[in-house]
Write an enzyme that holds these catalytic residues in place. Structure first.
Site, mmCIF file in Angstrom:
data_model
loop_
_atom_site.group_PDB
_atom_site.id
_atom_site.type_symbol
_atom_site.label_atom_id
_atom_site.label_comp_id
_atom_site.label_asym_id
_atom_site.label_seq_id
_atom_site.Cartn_x
_atom_site.Cartn_y
_atom_site.Cartn_z
ATOM 1 C CG ASP A 199 -0.476 0.360 2.696
ATOM 2 O OD1 ASP A 199 1.122 0.218 2.765
ATOM 3 O OD2 ASP A 199 -1.013 -0.049 3.272
ATOM 4 C CB ILE A 200 -0.055 4.610 -1.409
ATOM 5 C CG1 ILE A 200 -0.545 4.171 -2.967
ATOM 6 C CG2 ILE A 200 0.635 6.313 -1.344
ATOM 7 C CD1 ILE A 200 -0.906 4.466 -3.504
ATOM 8 C CD GLU A 223 -4.524 3.026 1.679
ATOM 9 O OE1 GLU A 223 -4.043 3.006 3.304
ATOM 10 O OE2 GLU A 223 -5.954 3.228 1.521
#
Length: 411
Positions: free
Chosen positions: A274-275, A318
């Site tokens: 994920d970011i 995300e």
């Protein structure tokens, strides 16, 4: 006077009485044969009284009646049977003519192409719709009595596969087995459903019945529906924002790859990333810019695994998941590192990040050789635990799940 005699008057009176009594007998609620014999008996009785009056001798009249009785009974039966046969024949013939006319009108006005053949393959009935389907010129009645195979041979080139069509016709007639909804395609794009019924009268085979129905629009609608359903299915498997596969399709693909890897005893790797600090990114730059950031990261992931047998999906929010069939731990780490580096090198500005001023990702990896006692979803849960460890230990790094021991790559 005028030639009138006593015997003539008696005869006339007898005939009148017999006629009246016979008319009365006809109205009685008995079966026709019983009524007929009753009329015969009444007639004999009237003759007996007439003879008795004329001869003035009852015994002589009775003798005549006794001799006349067997002949009258037998003759009466024969007359009844002949009359009954003529009546039934006329009624049946009339009904057959009416039914034949009704059937002929029905066939000629049918919206389906219809042709009936004799056992010798001669045309018995053919309608205009059939002629129109096969582009047969002129009124249909002119083809009655002709061999049906002559019609098919001369117009078979209209079909997409004429040889198969003619062969099917011959084999069907030979086997005399009914067929329903056999599809016939013409070179003009028309599609017809063909039915065949062998015609029997009792156990006697008397002909063939062919019927063709235009199903072109139906088949087109079915094709359009299949395309629409396929498109909907594809859309249901795609993430609308990034164009990647969605979680539903990832779960489905995981089951397929898990079963294959279990059967072949090959490794299966899963990457979950994920970011970093994406909520802060959204709060700072807004959701529209946040969506652009997600699309950019998705494109980077797709470009890195483009030539690999990998399955890339947006897992939610995300988070992104990558399924790597037949990939060992080393290959999974190499893939994850390539994506991590590409995202960092893209240099997407992220001023709200606590550690970095550009967008970065954290990756969790799980590699396993599937077995029957391990559920497929376990690979996702363990990759999620590795991802959590990557975030706990500083972000922008890779963590591999291995019985609570992680191998990290920190840039």
């Amino acid at each position: 006077m005028f030639g009138i005699t006593a015997s003539g008057i008696i005869g006339a009176a007898t005939i009148i009485v017999m006629a009246l009594l016979s008319g009365w007998t006809v109205r009685l609620p008995y079966r026709p044969f019983i009524r007929f014999q009753l009329m015969n008996s009444i007639s004999l009785l009237c003759v007996f009284f007439s003879l008795s009056f004329l001869f003035k001798d009852i015994k002589h009249a009775a003798t005549i009646i006794i001799y006349l009785l067997p002949a009258s009974f037998i003759g009466g039966c024969l007359v009844y049977l002949v009359g009954r046969y003529i009546y039934i024949y006329r009624v049946t013939t009339s009904q057959h003519k009416k039914l034949s006319k009704m059937f002929s009108v029905m066939v000629q006005n049918a919206k389906t192409g219809t042709m009936i053949e004799t056992p010798e393959r001669e045309v018995a009935v053919i309608n205009q719709t059939f002629c129109d389907m096969f582009d047969i010129p002129g009124p249909p009645n002119q083809y009655v009595g002709l061999k049906s195979n002559q019609l098919f041979l001369s117009h078979a080139p209209m079909l997409k596969d004429p040889a198969r069509f003619l062969k099917t016709v011959e084999s069907t007639v030979y086997s005399k087995e009914s067929i329903v909804d056999e599809e016939i395609t013409f070179i003009n794009g028309k599609i017809y459903a063909r039915d065949y019924i062998p015609i029997y009268e009792g156990h006697v085979y008397i002909g063939h019945y062919w019927e063709y129905r235009d199903i072109t629009e139906k088949k087109k609608a079915e094709c359009d529906l299949r395309k629409a359903n396929k498109k909907l299915e594809m859309l249901s498997m795609k993430d609308g924002l990034t164009g990647l596969n969605n979680r539903r399709s990832l779960d489905k693909q995981l089951e397929i790859e898990w079963e294959y890897a279990q059967k072949e005893k090959e490794p299966l790797s899963f990457l979950l990333f994920d970011i970093d600090y994406f909520k802060a990114y959204n709060d700072t730059y807004g959701h529209i810019q946040g969506d652009e950031c997600l699309k950019e990261v998705a494109n980077i992931a797709k470009s890195v695994v483009f030539d690999e047998p990998a399955f890339v999906a947006r897992y939610g929010g995300e988070e992104f998941g990558i399924l790597l069939p037949r990939a060992n731990q080393y290959e999974a780490i190499k893939m994850a590192e390539a994506i991590r580096q590409q995202v960092e090198q893209r240099g997407i500005i992220h001023q709200a990040s606590d550690l970095f001023k550009c967008v970065t990702i954290s990756v969790g990896i799980m590699t396993v050789v599937p077995s029957e006692n391990i559920p497929p979803i376990s690979i996702v849960h363990q990759a999620d635990q590795a991802l959590y460890e990557a975030k706990r230990t500083g972000r922008n790094r890779i963590s591999v799940y291995s019985h609570h021991k992680e191998a990290d790559s920190n840039v």
